[in-house]
Structure formats: structure tokens, C-alpha cells
Scaffold this motif. Sequence first.
Motif, PDB file in Angstrom:
ATOM      1  N   THR A  75       0.812  -1.220   0.000  1.00 43.43           N
ATOM      2  CA  THR A  75       0.000   0.000   0.000  1.00 43.43           C
ATOM      3  C   THR A  75       0.847   1.272   0.000  1.00 43.43           C
ATOM      4  N   ASN A  76       2.073   1.188   0.507  1.00 43.97           N
ATOM      5  CA  ASN A  76       2.904   2.394   0.582  1.00 43.97           C
ATOM      6  C   ASN A  76       4.023   2.415  -0.466  1.00 43.97           C
ATOM      7  N   ILE A  77       3.905   1.575  -1.504  1.00 43.09           N
ATOM      8  CA  ILE A  77       4.851   1.616  -2.629  1.00 43.09           C
ATOM      9  C   ILE A  77       4.163   2.242  -3.836  1.00 43.09           C
ATOM     10  N   ILE A  78       4.816   3.224  -4.433  1.00 39.01           N
ATOM     11  CA  ILE A  78       4.297   3.880  -5.631  1.00 39.01           C
ATOM     12  C   ILE A  78       5.253   3.571  -6.782  1.00 39.01           C
ATOM     13  N   TYR A  79       4.789   2.778  -7.746  1.00 43.06           N
ATOM     14  CA  TYR A  79       5.602   2.411  -8.894  1.00 43.06           C
ATOM     15  C   TYR A  79       5.353   3.372 -10.059  1.00 43.06           C
ATOM     16  N   SER A  80       6.401   3.639 -10.835  1.00 41.37           N
ATOM     17  CA  SER A  80       6.235   4.448 -12.038  1.00 41.37           C
ATOM     18  C   SER A  80       7.288   4.061 -13.063  1.00 41.37           C
ATOM     19  N   LYS A  81       6.935   4.211 -14.331  1.00 39.01           N
ATOM     20  CA  LYS A  81       7.846   3.898 -15.427  1.00 39.01           C
ATOM     21  C   LYS A  81       8.613   5.157 -15.796  1.00 39.01           C
ATOM     22  N   GLU A  82       9.900   5.176 -15.492  1.00 36.57           N
ATOM     23  CA  GLU A  82      10.741   6.298 -15.880  1.00 36.57           C
ATOM     24  C   GLU A  82      12.219   5.928 -15.743  1.00 36.57           C
ATOM     25  N   SER A  83      13.040   6.743 -16.370  1.00 36.03           N
ATOM     26  CA  SER A  83      14.484   6.519 -16.377  1.00 36.03           C
ATOM     27  C   SER A  83      15.108   6.945 -15.058  1.00 36.03           C
ATOM     28  N   ALA A  84      16.174   6.254 -14.664  1.00 36.53           N
ATOM     29  CA  ALA A  84      16.886   6.619 -13.440  1.00 36.53           C
ATOM     30  C   ALA A  84      17.685   7.905 -13.615  1.00 36.53           C
ATOM     31  N   GLU A  85      18.081   8.206 -14.853  1.00 36.28           N
ATOM     32  CA  GLU A  85      18.899   9.392 -15.102  1.00 36.28           C
ATOM     33  C   GLU A  85      18.089  10.680 -15.178  1.00 36.28           C
ATOM     34  N   LYS A  86      16.791  10.546 -15.363  1.00 36.00           N
ATOM     35  CA  LYS A  86      15.927  11.739 -15.472  1.00 36.00           C
ATOM     36  C   LYS A  86      14.572  11.394 -14.877  1.00 36.00           C
ATOM     37  N   THR A  87      14.341  11.804 -13.635  1.00 32.75           N
ATOM     38  CA  THR A  87      13.120  11.435 -12.923  1.00 32.75           C
ATOM     39  C   THR A  87      12.176  12.620 -12.799  1.00 32.75           C
ATOM     40  N   SER A  88      10.987  12.334 -12.321  1.00 22.62           N
ATOM     41  CA  SER A  88       9.965  13.378 -12.145  1.00 22.62           C
ATOM     42  C   SER A  88       9.874  13.839 -10.686  1.00 22.62           C
ATOM     43  N   PHE A  89      10.830  13.457  -9.871  1.00 20.26           N
ATOM     44  CA  PHE A  89      10.736  13.746  -8.440  1.00 20.26           C
ATOM     45  C   PHE A  89      11.202  15.159  -8.098  1.00 20.26           C
ATOM     46  N   LYS A  90      10.806  15.608  -6.905  1.00 21.35           N
ATOM     47  CA  LYS A  90      11.152  16.946  -6.444  1.00 21.35           C
ATOM     48  C   LYS A  90      12.601  16.997  -5.977  1.00 21.35           C
ATOM     49  N   ASN A  91      13.132  18.196  -5.906  1.00 19.51           N
ATOM     50  CA  ASN A  91      14.465  18.391  -5.351  1.00 19.51           C
ATOM     51  C   ASN A  91      14.492  17.945  -3.889  1.00 19.51           C
TER      52      ASN A  91
END
Length: 249
Positions: A75-91
Motif C-alpha cells: 500500500t505504501n509503494i508507488i511504482y512508475s515507469k521512468e528513467s533513473a537518469e531523469k526522474t519526475s521527483f522533487k528536489n
Amino acid sequence: MKDNFSKQAADYSKFRPQYPEEMIQYLISFVDNKSTALDLATGNGQVAHKLSAHFKKVFATDISQKQLDNAIRATNIIYSKESAEKTSFKNQQFDLIVVAQAVHWFDFEAFYKEIYRILKPEGIFAAMGYGLFSTNPDSDKILRQFYYDIVDPYWDAERKYLDENYETIPFPFEEIPTEKFQNQFIWSFEALIGYLQTWSSVQHYISKNNQNPIDLIYDELKFSWGNSDKKVTFPLLLRIGRLNKGNKV
């Protein structure tokens, strides 16, 4: 990052060895605030799932949707398809960032710039992995011939970082000396063959030669395995670093 594992995603989930809980416990002992963790190139989600027992929220990414489709849920894991070199996460979002059995596939310069962006000051980065397993002497002889003579030309160049125990990867962090770990299993012959089938070199061999190289050792290995204790031992690789103001990419 290369995608060498979509084709055998189901086998990867079934046959790849897990990391022992003692290794996970050891890693997270260096993390002061267990709020948010990230497992990059999560594959079947085995590390993300282990981290989910200790962190409020775990994010996990992979470039293979097939791998994500086979990943372990919580329930507390959020999966997403994206590259490790360029992510959508915040600073400065994560207390811990982990890469298991995958850092050797990355563009190191782009990857570490991204880690510096999304890891909190004083946050922990860990590169985990496992090397070539060993077993009984008779089966070892067959498997090493397979590894070094039959499929060796079909490994990607990046495989050398694993053979060198991750000691030669760039590691721009304040490094923390670590304990040594290993993992031991009792494997059926099906489990042994299933694991070999997940090797990227085996898949490359099949693609180029239209033949499974495991067939070349199958009968001899089956006989050897049937007369053995069926134990396998993996050397585990672990490098842990802390991000501080003195670090430079």
C-alpha cells in the motif's frame, strides 16, 4: 539505461535471488529519517517491498513496464515507469536512494547529477548487487565454463563492473565502510536453470544464434546437480555513501 530484462520479466520475478533481511537492516541503520525512500531500476520490486516495511513511503521506478507489471505490491509503494537518469521527483525528496543490480547500466554522469538533485542533504545512497554464485566443485566447473567460455562474448560491456565487485564504479559520495554479506540458498534444478535463463547474455545468445546456450550444458549440469547438495552462495555487493556539501559530481 538499457532494457535487457523486459523479455524475461516473469522469470526475473520468479528466479532472481532476494537480498537477505540482515543486509536491508544494516543499510537502513545509516538512515536517520525513515520517511521516504526510492528504489531505482526496481525490476520486480523486491528491494522496494523490503524497504516498505521500514519507510512511510517508498517510490520505485523502472524503464520496463513488464517488470513493473510483475512487481510486488504494497500500500505504501508507488511504482512508475521512468528513467533513473531523469526522474519526475522533487528536489531533495528522499532520505534513501537504492539501486540494486543495476547501477552498472546507467550513464554515470547524468545519473549522479540526478541523485544530487533528489537526495536530501545528508541522505544515503546505496549501490547493491551480487556477483557470480558458487556451488559444489563439479557443478562450478560446468557453470564457469558456461560463464567464461560460452556466454562471455554475449555480456554487455557494463557487466565488468559486477565482475569487479562494483569497486570500479564512480562513487561521488562520502563513502561509509561496509560489512561483507553473502546469500545462500538450496536450489532445485528448475530454480538453477530458471536463474540462468534470466541472464542477459543468455538472451543475447538466443537472439543471435536462435539457440539456447543452456542446452549445451543441460544434461551434464542436471546429472551433476542431482548428485550434489544443491547449495548456492552469492557474494553480495554493497557500497553506501552519504551526500554532504563537500561532495562533487
